[in-house]
Design a protein around this motif. Sequence first.
Motif, PDB file in Angstrom:
ATOM      1  N   GLN A 116      -4.622  45.716  33.820  1.00  0.00           N
ATOM      2  CA  GLN A 116      -3.577  44.460  33.720  1.00  0.00           C
ATOM      3  C   GLN A 116      -3.706  43.978  32.273  1.00  0.00           C
ATOM      4  OE1 GLN A 116      -1.302  43.886  35.748  1.00  0.00           O
ATOM      5  NE2 GLN A 116      -1.826  45.398  37.029  1.00  0.00           N
ATOM      6  N   VAL A 117      -2.765  43.423  31.958  1.00  0.00           N
ATOM      7  CA  VAL A 117      -2.555  42.797  30.554  1.00  0.00           C
ATOM      8  C   VAL A 117      -2.120  41.153  30.946  1.00  0.00           C
ATOM      9  CG1 VAL A 117      -1.083  42.490  28.592  1.00  0.00           C
ATOM     10  CG2 VAL A 117      -1.815  44.626  29.418  1.00  0.00           C
ATOM     11  N   GLN A 118      -2.890  40.154  30.440  1.00  0.00           N
ATOM     12  CA  GLN A 118      -2.571  38.637  30.561  1.00  0.00           C
ATOM     13  C   GLN A 118      -2.011  38.095  29.163  1.00  0.00           C
ATOM     14  OE1 GLN A 118      -5.813  39.853  31.568  1.00  0.00           O
ATOM     15  NE2 GLN A 118      -4.859  40.432  33.401  1.00  0.00           N
ATOM     16  N   LEU A 119      -1.036  37.644  29.114  1.00  0.00           N
ATOM     17  CA  LEU A 119      -0.255  37.005  28.005  1.00  0.00           C
ATOM     18  C   LEU A 119      -0.199  35.554  28.097  1.00  0.00           C
ATOM     19  CD1 LEU A 119       2.797  39.627  27.500  1.00  0.00           C
ATOM     20  CD2 LEU A 119       0.645  39.546  26.190  1.00  0.00           C
ATOM     21  N   VAL A 120      -0.663  34.828  27.278  1.00  0.00           N
ATOM     22  CA  VAL A 120      -0.575  33.103  27.268  1.00  0.00           C
ATOM     23  C   VAL A 120      -0.058  32.716  26.278  1.00  0.00           C
ATOM     24  CG1 VAL A 120      -1.936  31.068  27.634  1.00  0.00           C
ATOM     25  CG2 VAL A 120      -2.800  33.318  28.759  1.00  0.00           C
ATOM     26  N   GLU A 121       1.166  32.350  26.465  1.00  0.00           N
ATOM     27  CA  GLU A 121       2.017  31.263  25.316  1.00  0.00           C
ATOM     28  C   GLU A 121       1.631  29.891  25.038  1.00  0.00           C
ATOM     29  OE1 GLU A 121       5.512  34.077  27.318  1.00  0.00           O
ATOM     30  OE2 GLU A 121       3.945  32.549  28.076  1.00  0.00           O
ATOM     31  N   SER A 122       1.729  29.571  23.849  1.00  0.00           N
ATOM     32  CA  SER A 122       1.629  27.862  23.753  1.00  0.00           C
ATOM     33  C   SER A 122       2.555  27.606  22.713  1.00  0.00           C
ATOM     34  CB  SER A 122       0.016  27.805  23.465  1.00  0.00           C
ATOM     35  OG  SER A 122      -0.372  28.398  22.372  1.00  0.00           O
ATOM     36  N   GLY A 123       2.534  26.354  22.143  1.00  0.00           N
ATOM     37  CA  GLY A 123       3.220  26.173  21.068  1.00  0.00           C
ATOM     38  C   GLY A 123       4.761  25.574  21.367  1.00  0.00           C
ATOM     39  N   GLY A 124       5.340  25.613  22.423  1.00  0.00           N
ATOM     40  CA  GLY A 124       6.696  25.000  22.612  1.00  0.00           C
ATOM     41  C   GLY A 124       6.793  23.594  22.798  1.00  0.00           C
ATOM     42  N   GLY A 125       7.834  23.284  22.686  1.00  0.00           N
ATOM     43  CA  GLY A 125       8.106  21.465  22.814  1.00  0.00           C
ATOM     44  C   GLY A 125       9.356  21.214  22.517  1.00  0.00           C
ATOM     45  N   PHE A 126       9.505  20.082  21.944  1.00  0.00           N
ATOM     46  CA  PHE A 126      10.771  19.448  21.778  1.00  0.00           C
ATOM     47  C   PHE A 126      10.851  19.230  20.082  1.00  0.00           C
ATOM     48  CE2 PHE A 126      14.399  16.687  23.006  1.00  0.00           C
ATOM     49  CZ  PHE A 126      14.472  16.016  22.069  1.00  0.00           C
ATOM     50  N   VAL A 127      12.023  19.294  19.521  1.00  0.00           N
ATOM     51  CA  VAL A 127      11.958  19.118  18.228  1.00  0.00           C
ATOM     52  C   VAL A 127      13.470  18.823  17.733  1.00  0.00           C
ATOM     53  CG1 VAL A 127      12.221  21.641  17.669  1.00  0.00           C
ATOM     54  CG2 VAL A 127      11.321  20.102  15.906  1.00  0.00           C
TER      55      VAL A 127
END
Length: 120
Positions: free
Chosen positions: A1-12
């Motif tokens: 299995q592969v796990q992908l964890v995103e980060s860095g989104g938000g309001f701009v």
Amino acid sequence: QVQLVESGGGFVQAGGSLRLSCAASGSIFKINRMGWYRQAPGKQRELVAVITSGANTNYADSVKGRFTISRDVAKNTVYLQMNSLKPEDTAVYYCNLQRADPFGYGMDYWGKGTLVTVSS
């Protein structure tokens, strides 16, 4: 299995910048490419940018010159630097990893997504 964890989104605000990160773990071998897709409300998911195992890159026309995809092979992480953001960039951004199965066919894995909101 592969796990992908995103980060860095938000309001701009329009004209601003954000940097998305996607860390991969698990069975991350024979990777063909990693990249970013996005899906805006009421629209289909679309390609934003991809980077291949050979470090070739491809961008959607709408983001060329504003977004840059890069990777840190040692950290199994792909980044998306987004500059000069526009309200139409508002979407959920999904990390994608494609690797080859034992028969050589591509298998796609997806992160859960991170929301990017750009105000006008």
